[in-house]
Design an enzyme around this catalytic site. Structure first.
Site, PDB file in Angstrom:
ATOM      1  N   HIS A  89     -42.078 -19.234 -25.874  1.00  0.00           N
ATOM      2  CA  HIS A  89     -42.838 -18.361 -25.209  1.00  0.00           C
ATOM      3  C   HIS A  89     -43.488 -17.495 -26.224  1.00  0.00           C
ATOM      4  CE1 HIS A  89     -38.910 -15.625 -26.254  1.00  0.00           C
ATOM      5  NE2 HIS A  89     -40.008 -14.907 -26.407  1.00  0.00           N
ATOM      6  N   ASP A 120     -37.064 -23.235 -23.848  1.00  0.00           N
ATOM      7  CA  ASP A 120     -37.911 -22.058 -24.493  1.00  0.00           C
ATOM      8  C   ASP A 120     -37.871 -22.237 -25.933  1.00  0.00           C
ATOM      9  OD1 ASP A 120     -39.186 -19.801 -24.935  1.00  0.00           O
ATOM     10  OD2 ASP A 120     -37.792 -18.545 -24.294  1.00  0.00           O
ATOM     11  N   SER A 198     -37.587 -13.123 -31.378  1.00  0.00           N
ATOM     12  CA  SER A 198     -37.449 -14.284 -30.736  1.00  0.00           C
ATOM     13  C   SER A 198     -37.622 -15.477 -31.724  1.00  0.00           C
ATOM     14  CB  SER A 198     -38.634 -14.438 -29.870  1.00  0.00           C
ATOM     15  OG  SER A 198     -38.236 -13.649 -28.341  1.00  0.00           O
TER      16      SER A 198
END
Length: 552
Positions: A89, A120, A198
């Site tokens: 993402h 992801d 992330s």
């Protein structure tokens, strides 16, 4: 409930780097000048990078355009094979990617080599050899136990330097990955994970035990990391196939069997084992060996409890979905079932969700399909299209489309829901301006299978010089376009609305997807009796809640 790092942008104090050495202003701007007398954690920090991504997402309401470019930052770290692993993402719809090492002022050009949107995760490569000088790949460990300490390293918002936060493992569950809506194994920790974290590693010493990827809205000290077995599954798949082939599914819906009356009615022992199959995808391989009202007792000899969970490790249970999601699409699974009071074992081939979905859940890194004819703009129904109505799309988007997205089932290969997205006003389509957001049922009496098939039907009608082209839509709507006027007005419509081509790139280079029986359909074919009030797979559906969770 779990959002894709949609946390409030509060400034979270980062634990400073363990380095207590005095600042040396004469040091080089290159990370390669760092000495070798560093602790294991400090050594691991050198393998964590900051990822700079410029992206441009599609505009699903105006599908021939893209949204303005946006820039974002996330984290990643170096693994074997001179690769960087990060979150998918963080680089979705990427146009330009650069990475920066810890302690280095230079940003190096990178490119995406593989993306696994289901889990992801993504892999990057940097061709500049200067980047790899002094870089050491991190190794992976096992799933940590509860209350085990972990250190999350990354580049969250609130500063430009690397950040280190510490926490413990709170629980291990099968949770929803907000980027893909897949239910996969995940680890909850209480270390701060904020936007920008992330893709950063969760470490025990200098060993990676997870990859940070999402947090939870309106909650404190709740973050999630991707466990290493999911990471290994992704990397092995890419190494084997050159790309990530995705997470498999069985292709059925199920419900819990905790009610005693329910168990008695199906002649199931009262031992709190088994889940009930309530629906099966028509195209799923399992439809050949499983039936509705079968009770699944074991999967690969692992008992499934009445609440749908399986034993994981001492004191912990997981959803049985983990047994399916941890396999590849080419694998087979053995089910022990009870059917009409008899116990039997069946072999089930796993399915590719992309081939079963009537309404695609995700369309990352690709432009939407569209077709413009006489100012009528057609596109394909998908979840990303519905998300264009905002975060509350399930309430704001047209109810017919939402219900189809939740409950629709693909009945034949290649089937799509073609939607009249909007009408670009022109003399040829006068009074049709307010007709939109409705699925197309047929063209000149021939049922539409998908967008490419619809384009073929229209173009064939034009080639055959048919005077009118009739589009039948759901909700008893009919649009009729005169072919001669369409040919006259279309160039001006495209010019006025800055549309370079009336068809998306995939429709320009591909022919229509043929029905499974390979019979060519055309306007001369006898008109097919079409039910324009029913959506495929919705005959038994009622209401809008998600309903029973699928075995995927």
């Amino acid at each position: 409930e779990v959002e894709d790092e949609g946390l409030p942008e509060n400034v979270v104090a980062s634990v400073p780097s363990p380095a207590d050495k005095p600042l040396d202003l004469k040091r080089s701007n290159s990370a390669a000048s760092i000495g070798d007398d560093w602790s294991p954690l400090e050594t691991a920090l050198q393998s964590v990078v900051k990822v700079y991504c410029t992206s441009a997402s599609p505009n699903f309401f105006v599908p021939w355009q893209i949204q303005p470019q946006m820039t974002s930052t996330s984290s990643g770290f170096v693994i074997n094979g001179k690769r960087i692993i990060c979150n998918a993402h963080g680089i979705t719809d990427q146009v330009f990617i650069r990475v920066r090492k810890h302690g280095d002022a230079t940003k190096y050009l990178a490119r995406m080599v593989a993306a696994g949107h289901d889990c992801d995760l993504a892999l990057l490569q940097v061709h500049d050899e200067r980047f790899w000088k002094g870089m050491k790949p991190l190794s992976f460990g096992k799933i940590p136990s509860l209350q085990a300490s972990v250190v999350v390293v990354g580049y969250p918002k609130g500063g430009d330097n690397i950040s280190v936060t510490k926490g413990v493992v709170s629980r291990v569950v099968c949770g929803t990955y907000s980027h893909s809506n897949q239910v996969l194994l995940t680890i909850q920790i209480d270390a701060a994970i904020n936007p920008g974290n992330s893709g950063g590693p969760a470490l025990q010493g200098n060993t990676v035990v997870g990859v940070a990827f999402q947090g939870m809205n309106k909650a404190q000290n709740i973050g999630y990391i991707i466990p290493t077995n999911v990471v290994h599954q992704f990397i092995k798949d890419v190494d084997r196939n050159g790309k990530f082939s995705g997470i498999p599914c069985v292709g059925l819906r199920w419900q819990k069997m905790e009610n005693e009356s329910l168990r008695k009615s199906l002649q199931i022992p009262n031992d709190n084992e088994g889940i009930l199959i309530t629906n099966i995808e028509p195209l799923a391989p399992c439809s050949k060996v499983l039936k509705v009202d079968d009770v699944v007792r074991k999967i690969d000899e692992v008992p499934v409890a009445g609440d749908g969970t399986i034993y994981f490790r001492r004191g912990e249970r997981l959803s049985h979905v983990h047994l399916i999601s941890s396999k590849s699409k080419k694998d087979k699974v053995e089910f022990e079932i009870i059917r009409e009071g008899k116990t039997m074992n069946v072999q089930v081939d796993l399915a590719d969700p992309d081939k079963l979905e009537l309404v695609p859940v995700n369309l990352y890194d690709q432009m939407p399909s569209y077709y413009v004819f006489a100012g009528l703009v057609f596109t394909v129904l998908s979840r990303p299209y519905l998300r264009a109505w905002g975060s509350s799309w399930a309430k704001k988007a047209p109810s017919l489309l939402v219900e189809t997205a939740f409950y629709g089932m693909r009945e034949k290969a290649g089937q799509q829901i073609v939607v009249l997205n909007q009408v670009l006003a022109a003399p040829v389509n006068t009074s049709y301006e307010r007709v939109c957001y409705l699925p197309v049922v047929s063209v000149n009496g021939v049922k539409v299978d998908n967008l490419a098939h619809m384009v073929e039907l229209v173009e064939t009608a034009e080639e055959n010089k048919e005077k009118f082209i009739k589009f039948k839509l759901m909700r008893d709507k009919v649009l009729v376009v005169e072919s001669k006027l369409a040919k006259m007005d279309s160039p001006e419509i495209l010019k006025r609305n800055k549309i370079a081509n009336p068809k998306s790139a995939d429709l320009r280079k591909d022919t229509a997807k043929k029905p499974e029986n390979n019979e060519k359909k055309g306007p001369k074919q006898q008109e097919e009796k079409v039910d324009d009030t029913a959506v495929p797979g919705l005959e038994k559906a009622s209401g809008l809640p998600e309903g029973p969770k699928p075995l995927t």
